[in-house]
Design an enzyme around this catalytic site. Structure first.
Site, PDB file in Angstrom:
ATOM      1  N   HIS A 156      -2.298  -1.494  59.071  1.00  0.00           N
ATOM      2  CA  HIS A 156      -3.082  -2.521  58.359  1.00  0.00           C
ATOM      3  C   HIS A 156      -3.119  -3.841  59.123  1.00  0.00           C
ATOM      4  O   HIS A 156      -3.255  -4.909  58.539  1.00  0.00           O
ATOM      5  CB  HIS A 156      -2.526  -2.789  56.947  1.00  0.00           C
ATOM      6  CG  HIS A 156      -2.193  -1.562  56.175  1.00  0.00           C
ATOM      7  ND1 HIS A 156      -3.105  -0.896  55.385  1.00  0.00           N
ATOM      8  CD2 HIS A 156      -1.042  -0.845  56.097  1.00  0.00           C
ATOM      9  CE1 HIS A 156      -2.533   0.166  54.841  1.00  0.00           C
ATOM     10  NE2 HIS A 156      -1.278   0.227  55.266  1.00  0.00           N
ATOM     11  N   SER A 277     -17.495 -20.417  78.801  1.00  0.00           N
ATOM     12  CA  SER A 277     -18.488 -20.907  77.848  1.00  0.00           C
ATOM     13  C   SER A 277     -19.277 -22.022  78.528  1.00  0.00           C
ATOM     14  O   SER A 277     -18.733 -22.783  79.338  1.00  0.00           O
ATOM     15  CB  SER A 277     -17.778 -21.437  76.605  1.00  0.00           C
ATOM     16  OG  SER A 277     -18.597 -22.388  75.945  1.00  0.00           O
ATOM     17  N   LYS A 283     -12.650 -22.343  77.376  1.00  0.00           N
ATOM     18  CA  LYS A 283     -12.822 -20.935  77.003  1.00  0.00           C
ATOM     19  C   LYS A 283     -12.678 -19.956  78.158  1.00  0.00           C
ATOM     20  O   LYS A 283     -13.141 -20.202  79.262  1.00  0.00           O
ATOM     21  CB  LYS A 283     -14.224 -20.740  76.408  1.00  0.00           C
ATOM     22  CG  LYS A 283     -14.352 -21.262  75.011  1.00  0.00           C
ATOM     23  CD  LYS A 283     -13.636 -20.349  74.052  1.00  0.00           C
ATOM     24  CE  LYS A 283     -14.106 -20.665  72.646  1.00  0.00           C
ATOM     25  NZ  LYS A 283     -14.594 -19.528  71.972  1.00  0.00           N
ATOM     26  N   ASN A 285     -13.408 -15.962  77.819  1.00  0.00           N
ATOM     27  CA  ASN A 285     -13.754 -14.975  76.790  1.00  0.00           C
ATOM     28  C   ASN A 285     -13.649 -13.530  77.269  1.00  0.00           C
ATOM     29  O   ASN A 285     -13.933 -13.239  78.421  1.00  0.00           O
ATOM     30  CB  ASN A 285     -15.192 -15.229  76.309  1.00  0.00           C
ATOM     31  CG  ASN A 285     -15.338 -16.576  75.640  1.00  0.00           C
ATOM     32  OD1 ASN A 285     -14.408 -17.056  74.992  1.00  0.00           O
ATOM     33  ND2 ASN A 285     -16.491 -17.202  75.804  1.00  0.00           N
ATOM     34  N   GLU A 290     -15.835  -6.977  74.601  1.00  0.00           N
ATOM     35  CA  GLU A 290     -16.794  -7.114  73.495  1.00  0.00           C
ATOM     36  C   GLU A 290     -18.073  -6.326  73.763  1.00  0.00           C
ATOM     37  O   GLU A 290     -18.633  -5.689  72.865  1.00  0.00           O
ATOM     38  CB  GLU A 290     -17.127  -8.592  73.273  1.00  0.00           C
ATOM     39  CG  GLU A 290     -15.961  -9.361  72.646  1.00  0.00           C
ATOM     40  CD  GLU A 290     -16.181 -10.878  72.635  1.00  0.00           C
ATOM     41  OE1 GLU A 290     -17.307 -11.334  72.880  1.00  0.00           O
ATOM     42  OE2 GLU A 290     -15.199 -11.592  72.381  1.00  0.00           O
ATOM     43  N   GLN A 322     -39.776  16.066  74.613  1.00  0.00           N
ATOM     44  CA  GLN A 322     -39.817  15.102  75.718  1.00  0.00           C
ATOM     45  C   GLN A 322     -38.973  13.867  75.368  1.00  0.00           C
ATOM     46  O   GLN A 322     -38.505  13.157  76.255  1.00  0.00           O
ATOM     47  CB  GLN A 322     -41.274  14.700  75.984  1.00  0.00           C
ATOM     48  CG  GLN A 322     -41.460  13.720  77.105  1.00  0.00           C
ATOM     49  CD  GLN A 322     -42.915  13.637  77.534  1.00  0.00           C
ATOM     50  OE1 GLN A 322     -43.471  14.582  78.085  1.00  0.00           O
ATOM     51  NE2 GLN A 322     -43.545  12.512  77.255  1.00  0.00           N
ATOM     52  N   LYS A 325     -35.092  12.562  76.558  1.00  0.00           N
ATOM     53  CA  LYS A 325     -34.644  12.011  77.839  1.00  0.00           C
ATOM     54  C   LYS A 325     -34.226  10.548  77.838  1.00  0.00           C
ATOM     55  O   LYS A 325     -33.090  10.227  78.197  1.00  0.00           O
ATOM     56  CB  LYS A 325     -35.738  12.221  78.891  1.00  0.00           C
ATOM     57  CG  LYS A 325     -35.957  13.698  79.152  1.00  0.00           C
ATOM     58  CD  LYS A 325     -37.044  13.965  80.132  1.00  0.00           C
ATOM     59  CE  LYS A 325     -37.380  15.448  80.083  1.00  0.00           C
ATOM     60  NZ  LYS A 325     -37.897  15.870  78.743  1.00  0.00           N
TER      61      LYS A 325
HETATM   62  N1  ARG Z   1     -42.620  16.178  80.130  1.00  0.00           N
HETATM   63  C1  ARG Z   1     -42.377  17.366  79.390  1.00  0.00           C
HETATM   64  C2  ARG Z   1     -41.028  17.243  78.680  1.00  0.00           C
HETATM   65  O1  ARG Z   1     -40.301  16.393  79.013  1.00  0.00           O
HETATM   66  C3  ARG Z   1     -42.381  18.543  80.293  1.00  0.00           C
HETATM   67  C4  ARG Z   1     -42.743  19.817  79.632  1.00  0.00           C
HETATM   68  C5  ARG Z   1     -44.183  19.834  79.339  1.00  0.00           C
HETATM   69  N2  ARG Z   1     -44.589  21.067  78.741  1.00  0.00           N
HETATM   70  C6  ARG Z   1     -45.709  21.129  78.041  1.00  0.00           C
HETATM   71  N3  ARG Z   1     -46.005  22.270  77.508  1.00  0.00           N
HETATM   72  N4  ARG Z   1     -46.464  20.089  77.819  1.00  0.00           N
HETATM   73  O2  ARG Z   1     -40.717  17.967  77.782  1.00  0.00           O
END
Ligand code: ARG
Length: 471
Positions: A156, A277, A283, A285, A290, A322, A325
């Site tokens: 605590h 600061s 300061k 920091n 953080e 897609q 990513k």
């Molecule tokens: N840029 C697409 C992705 O990241 C690649 C695959 C595209 N495939 C398609 N059938 N349009 O998923």
């Protein structure tokens, strides 16, 4: 606009649609993996007689040149291509003409992108593991140097019982060790090759999927082509493991921020890892700690985002995927950055051992041991608890620690106390009597450190590719 399709269209794509659909701005990050996958694919096509040996050799050589040109900055990956797959194929065709047009035989961008992302992620798992290993080394070194550095342990955020700095660090050693084990498990599970799944239903060409898998160090091909193109579980698992790493880093950061505060002064973060600061000259920091704590949010965000993206997608490939990513890349880069900086901050941090010790002795952290003393002299625990409670109250009123009371004062509260009470409740005794497995006592801690050292030796720079194939 350079795209791989268009035969069945009668109108140009609207520019806004094209921009919305394109992924080149982020999938260029895995150009190496895209080329690596294409080379493996073409080698297999040549071996199977689907392409002639000459065609295979020409394509492989040219792909290698494209890779070299990109790496050397001679060839720029620009937004005029829809995605990295189009970029590589278009450049191949520019250089090789009709032979280049044969690269995509028996392949779809669906299995291609599934492969690229998996190859990229697999490498990121390894990089992250390497950084965790360095962090564990740093933590273990601090443990080795501090088996006698007494500090208060908290519950605590109230002082509870004395522990050592080695013990406190050892808790994080265990956490980051588990994080590495999680990465290894993920690696084993994900190390199967989706290439050859085609668009969703495999292909009519006699592809040798075992061979391509082997060329790229996979343990084998994925076993269902629809799953092959639409599985992103491995990425979700990795984002979850990354989130866990960030959660651990964030807790650790929070403690360092507290320890580094003016009130605690248990540690001092090195100048190189602190910031000043613009207005308050005094300061210094703990910005790095953080920021690590703060960046945890965006890594969790990436996990939640992908879980949500995937939850409603019917089989097999859909363009939603897609979206796996950008945030994933961001999370991977964020965690790598945080691990490296955190390790540097920890390795250069100064520990104020005297202050830690004083803090432990001033906070009644030996109250449990005083009660244990009474129990060892025949007082039932509940009564002992009450007696020591009264002692603590007395000390608070007088502004002293328990071991600063005279024997007369102690005896006035309980006649059971004798002169050996002082030895029994010294900080050293409190710590070193705790010898159960995992406890802070010196010999227990030394055993933990030896186990940690052994773990690091046995799991150093592991060749996961061989390990998983043998397993
Ligand atoms: N840029 C697409 C992705 O990241 C690649 C695959 C595209 N495939 C398609 N059938 N349009 O998923």
């Amino acid at each position: 606009m350079a795209q791989l399709w268009g035969g069945r269209f009668t109108k140009e794509t609207d520019q806004l649609v094209y921009n919305f659909n394109a992924s080149i701005s982020f999938d260029k990050k895995f150009y190496k993996q895209d080329i690596e996958g294409s080379i493996a694919h073409v080698c297999m096509l040549g071996r199977q007689g689907i392409l002639t040996k000459e065609e295979m050799q020409a394509i492989v050589k040219c792909l290698d040149e494209i890779r070299g040109d990109v790496e050397a900055g001679r060839l720029e990956i620009t937004d005029e291509y829809e995605d990295i797959h189009s970029f590589v194929e278009a450049n191949l065709i520019d250089r090789l003409g009709d032979t280049g047009k044969k690269l995509h035989t028996g392949r779809s961008r669906n299995d291609q992108v599934a492969l690229d992302m998996r190859l990229y992620t697999r490498l990121e798992v390894l990089y992250t593991d390497g950084l965790l290993e360095e962090l564990l080394e740093t933590i273990l070194k601090i443990m080795e140097d501090n088996t006698e550095t007494i500090m208060p342990g908290f519950t605590h955020l109230q002082k509870a019982q004395p522990i050592t700095l080695a013990h406190h660090m050892g808790a994080y050693f265990e956490m980051f060790k588990r994080d590495r084990q999680r990465l290894f498990d993920i690696f084993k599970r994900m190390n199967y090759c989706p290439l050859g799944s085609g668009a969703l239903a495999g292909t009519t060409y006699p592809l040798d999927r075992e061979y391509t898998a082997e060329l790229m160090g996979f343990d084998g091909p994925t076993l269902n082509s629809m799953d092959g193109v639409s599985d992103r579980d491995y990425l979700i698992e990795f984002l979850s493991a990354l989130s866990m790493i960030m959660m651990h880093l964030s807790r650790f950061s929070e403690e360092i921020i507290i320890w580094n505060s003016n009130e605690y002064q248990f540690v001092e973060i090195d100048d190189a890892y602190s910031t000043g600061s613009s207005i308050m000259p005094q300061k210094k920091n703990p910005d790095i700690a953080e920021l690590v704590r703060g960046k945890t949010g965006r890594v969790y965000g990436a996990l939640m985002s992908l879980l949500t993206t995937m939850k409603g997608i019917p089989l097999a490939y859909n363009k939603d995927m897609q979206e796996d990513k950008e945030l994933a890349f961001d999370a991977m880069d964020t965690v790598k950055g945080c691990l490296a900086l955190f390790q540097g901050m920890l390795a250069t941090m100064k520990f104020h051992r005297e202050r830690m010790r004083r803090s432990a002795s001033c906070g009644f952290t030996n109250a449990t041991d005083a009660a244990d003393y009474l129990v060892n002299h025949g007082v039932p625990f509940r009564d002992a608890h009450g007696i020591v409670g009264r002692i603590v109250l007395y000390c608070i009123e007088k502004g002293i620690a328990i071991d600063e009371m005279s024997l007369e004062e102690l005896k006035a509260i309980s006649p059971v106390f004798e002169n050996d009470i002082y030895e029994a409740i010294s900080m050293e005794t409190c710590v070193n009597k705790r010898l159960t497995v995992g406890a802070p006592g010196k010999s227990a801690m030394e055993a933990a450190i030896a186990a940690g050292r052994k773990y690091l030796e046995e799991n150093h720079d592991t060749d996961w590719f061989t390990v998983t194939r043998e397993a």
